[in-house]
Design an enzyme around this catalytic site. Structure first.
Site, PDB file in Angstrom:
ATOM      1  N   HIS A  21      62.465  26.366   1.416  1.00 39.63           N
ATOM      2  CA  HIS A  21      61.873  25.047   1.516  1.00 39.63           C
ATOM      3  C   HIS A  21      62.949  23.987   1.283  1.00 39.63           C
ATOM      4  O   HIS A  21      63.603  23.981   0.249  1.00 39.63           O
ATOM      5  CB  HIS A  21      60.801  24.948   0.423  1.00 39.63           C
ATOM      6  CG  HIS A  21      59.653  24.095   0.807  1.00 39.63           C
ATOM      7  ND1 HIS A  21      58.618  24.544   1.583  1.00 39.63           N
ATOM      8  CD2 HIS A  21      59.371  22.808   0.508  1.00 39.63           C
ATOM      9  CE1 HIS A  21      57.738  23.563   1.744  1.00 39.63           C
ATOM     10  NE2 HIS A  21      58.183  22.515   1.106  1.00 39.63           N
ATOM     11  N   LYS A 165      45.508  24.882   7.843  1.00 40.97           N
ATOM     12  CA  LYS A 165      45.625  23.532   7.309  1.00 40.97           C
ATOM     13  C   LYS A 165      47.090  23.127   7.381  1.00 40.97           C
ATOM     14  O   LYS A 165      47.964  23.989   7.486  1.00 40.97           O
ATOM     15  CB  LYS A 165      45.020  23.450   5.906  1.00 40.97           C
ATOM     16  CG  LYS A 165      45.927  23.547   4.720  1.00 40.97           C
ATOM     17  CD  LYS A 165      45.121  23.277   3.435  1.00 40.97           C
ATOM     18  CE  LYS A 165      46.036  22.743   2.353  1.00 40.97           C
ATOM     19  NZ  LYS A 165      45.365  22.574   1.055  1.00 40.97           N
ATOM     20  N   LYS A 167      50.120  20.442   5.681  1.00 43.96           N
ATOM     21  CA  LYS A 167      50.475  19.509   4.636  1.00 43.96           C
ATOM     22  C   LYS A 167      50.980  18.236   5.302  1.00 43.96           C
ATOM     23  O   LYS A 167      51.544  18.274   6.402  1.00 43.96           O
ATOM     24  CB  LYS A 167      51.584  20.079   3.748  1.00 43.96           C
ATOM     25  CG  LYS A 167      51.244  21.398   3.092  1.00 43.96           C
ATOM     26  CD  LYS A 167      50.085  21.278   2.123  1.00 43.96           C
ATOM     27  CE  LYS A 167      50.564  20.789   0.762  1.00 43.96           C
ATOM     28  NZ  LYS A 167      49.449  20.855  -0.231  1.00 43.96           N
ATOM     29  N   ASP A 196      46.125  17.862   4.570  1.00 40.95           N
ATOM     30  CA  ASP A 196      46.238  17.574   3.137  1.00 40.95           C
ATOM     31  C   ASP A 196      47.428  16.673   2.856  1.00 40.95           C
ATOM     32  O   ASP A 196      48.551  17.143   2.725  1.00 40.95           O
ATOM     33  CB  ASP A 196      46.405  18.899   2.360  1.00 40.95           C
ATOM     34  CG  ASP A 196      46.524  18.672   0.863  1.00 40.95           C
ATOM     35  OD1 ASP A 196      46.349  17.526   0.397  1.00 40.95           O
ATOM     36  OD2 ASP A 196      46.791  19.663   0.139  1.00 40.95           O
ATOM     37  N   GLU A 222      41.821  16.432   3.189  1.00 45.21           N
ATOM     38  CA  GLU A 222      41.925  16.797   1.768  1.00 45.21           C
ATOM     39  C   GLU A 222      42.720  15.755   1.005  1.00 45.21           C
ATOM     40  O   GLU A 222      43.872  15.489   1.323  1.00 45.21           O
ATOM     41  CB  GLU A 222      42.594  18.172   1.655  1.00 45.21           C
ATOM     42  CG  GLU A 222      42.794  18.644   0.226  1.00 45.21           C
ATOM     43  CD  GLU A 222      43.356  20.059   0.160  1.00 45.21           C
ATOM     44  OE1 GLU A 222      43.277  20.794   1.160  1.00 45.21           O
ATOM     45  OE2 GLU A 222      43.889  20.418  -0.899  1.00 45.21           O
ATOM     46  N   ASP A 247      40.779  17.236  -4.156  1.00 45.15           N
ATOM     47  CA  ASP A 247      41.619  18.267  -4.777  1.00 45.15           C
ATOM     48  C   ASP A 247      42.187  17.725  -6.095  1.00 45.15           C
ATOM     49  O   ASP A 247      41.633  17.990  -7.163  1.00 45.15           O
ATOM     50  CB  ASP A 247      42.730  18.707  -3.818  1.00 45.15           C
ATOM     51  CG  ASP A 247      43.583  19.821  -4.409  1.00 45.15           C
ATOM     52  OD1 ASP A 247      43.239  20.337  -5.497  1.00 45.15           O
ATOM     53  OD2 ASP A 247      44.620  20.192  -3.804  1.00 45.15           O
ATOM     54  N   LYS A 271      40.498  25.127  -8.039  1.00 49.51           N
ATOM     55  CA  LYS A 271      41.717  25.864  -8.403  1.00 49.51           C
ATOM     56  C   LYS A 271      41.593  26.233  -9.868  1.00 49.51           C
ATOM     57  O   LYS A 271      41.375  25.350 -10.714  1.00 49.51           O
ATOM     58  CB  LYS A 271      42.973  25.002  -8.204  1.00 49.51           C
ATOM     59  CG  LYS A 271      43.296  24.700  -6.745  1.00 49.51           C
ATOM     60  CD  LYS A 271      44.521  23.818  -6.627  1.00 49.51           C
ATOM     61  CE  LYS A 271      44.829  23.519  -5.174  1.00 49.51           C
ATOM     62  NZ  LYS A 271      45.826  22.428  -5.017  1.00 49.51           N
ATOM     63  N   GLU A 325      42.396  29.318   0.482  1.00 50.23           N
ATOM     64  CA  GLU A 325      43.791  29.301   0.958  1.00 50.23           C
ATOM     65  C   GLU A 325      44.642  30.199   0.049  1.00 50.23           C
ATOM     66  O   GLU A 325      45.782  29.867  -0.254  1.00 50.23           O
ATOM     67  CB  GLU A 325      44.327  27.872   1.001  1.00 50.23           C
ATOM     68  CG  GLU A 325      44.202  27.147  -0.330  1.00 50.23           C
ATOM     69  CD  GLU A 325      44.827  25.758  -0.340  1.00 50.23           C
ATOM     70  OE1 GLU A 325      45.442  25.350   0.654  1.00 50.23           O
ATOM     71  OE2 GLU A 325      44.703  25.080  -1.383  1.00 50.23           O
TER      72      GLU A 325
HETATM   73 MG   LIG Z   1      45.669  19.994  -1.915  1.00 48.01          MG
END
Ligand SMILES: [Mg+2]
Length: 380
Positions: A21, A165, A167, A196, A222, A247, A271, A325
């Site tokens: 990343h 989904k 980001k 999101d 989201e 979220d 979560k 997810e």
């Molecule tokens: Mg999120």
């Protein structure tokens, strides 16, 4: 049977990820976890895992979790009966404010060891399964819309994942909206896509683009706005276009109650870490149910340990109709257990063994144990 807690051990591990990343200052190629073992007098051991999307998410990191667990939670647990989970959670809250990720890590190990005491999977301790496998939405992250469309089509045709989904938040909100529309239109009739932005959009952009996002078939939006902007979220919900998922704005039971009262969400992303564990997650799902809202199973990108705990909880929730997810295990390049979670045709299968149903692989812990101090913002 001697079931009092005798010892708690913790270790930080850095596990490689498949797709490194890029951050502005460094390339991050690992995900960090704090792994704990709660050992009883009779030798039974429960395991728990803590990880965060990054310290930017709610202010906790694996380092803070380890400190809070070792210094403040451990003394509360020694010589206690792990079966009194709700009592122990109240004890945590009275002695340590906030720090839900650290508390959830300990709760996970308590549920694992209690499941082993009774030879029952955690989902049975939580009320029993409502679904045995849960739909998984994969996060597309190739870097551009055409690449994301191609990746999604490939994953659908190979029957690995059905829904997706993306980001957002790296660019201007308008660019995010255009990208989401392009992907949604590119996948129209094949698959669904949610977006999101992690609270990075402004209200004006979200309101103005809502109709076009809806027309393009975007499945959910989201946390588009700041977690503190309940009024803005309520405005988006009142438009009755793309369903709005909370979220970051729904971590505690009080958050859930406020979102319901202010009509500021259509879907709750659950979560277990952000809410301090499975017990609180089920309470939040019940508040959603009371208002006729549905839930989605979110992730902090856990290994098979934390992902197992998450799906044990998700599987017992009757209004978890938006899938999950929990793709941490296939996203990581390696795992921390001998029997990783199984993914099949877009679903993750909930383990049926005692406790979490996953067995810690000590050789992996040794292999990835943090050797020297490092500084990272985490990933995702
Ligand atoms: Mg999120």
């Amino acid at each position: 049977m001697k079931t009092m807690i005798k010892q708690i051990r913790s270790v930080i591990v850095d596990v490689p990820i498949k797709r490194p990343h890029q951050f502005s200052t460094e390339i991050v190629s690992t995900k960090s976890f704090v792994v704990i073992q709660v050992e009883l007098e009779n030798g039974l051991i429960g395991i728990g895992e803590g990880t965060t999307p990054g310290i930017w998410w709610n202010g906790e990191s694996v380092e803070t979790m380890q400190l809070v667990i070792e210094r403040y939670l451990k003394p509360l647990l020694i010589n206690q009966d792990p079966r009194n989970i709700e009592q122990l959670l109240q004890l945590f809250d009275r002695h340590v404010r906030a720090n839900p990720f650290a508390k959830a890590t300990v709760e996970m190990a308590l549920f694992d060891v209690v499941g082993k005491i009774y030879n029952a999977p955690v989902h049975q301790l939580l009320g029993g399964l409502f679904q045995e496998a849960i739909d998984v939405k994969w996060a597309l992250a190739t870097g551009d819309a055409d690449g994301d469309i191609a990746e999604a089509k490939e994953l659908v045709s190979s029957k690995q994942y059905r829904d997706f989904k993306i980001k957002a938040g790296k660019y201007q909100p308008i660019d995010d909206a255009k990208r989401a529309i392009k992907i949604a239109e590119g996948l129209n009739g094949i698959s669904t896509i949610g977006i999101d932005p992690n609270g990075s959009w402004d209200k004006l952009t979200a309101v103005r683009w809502m109709e076009r996002l809806n027309d393009a078939g975007v499945d959910f939006l989201e946390q588009p706005l700041s977690p503190l902007d309940f009024e803005g979220a309520a405005k988006l919900v009142s438009m009755k276009k793309v369903p709005v998922m909370a979220d970051e704005s729904v971590a505690t039971i009080q958050d859930a109650q406020r979102l319901v009262q202010e009509k500021a969400a259509d879907i709750f992303s659950l979560k277990i870490h952000k809410s301090g564990g499975m017990r609180n997650t089920l309470k939040i799902a019940a508040i959603a149910e009371s208002a006729g809202l549905v839930c989605f199973g979110g992730t902090s990108l856990e290994s098979s340990i934390g992902s197992a705990a998450s799906i044990h909880a998700f599987g017992t929730i009757r209004n978890l109709t938006y899938g999950c997810e929990s793709f941490g295990p296939p996203w990581l390049a390696d795992d921390l257990v001998k029997n990783p979670l199984k993914f099949k045709e877009g679903k993750v299968i909930i383990p049926s063994g005692a406790g979490l149903g996953v067995e810690l692989d000590e050789t992996k812990i040794e292999k990835y144990r943090r050797k020297k101090e490092r500084v990272t913002n985490g990933v995702f």
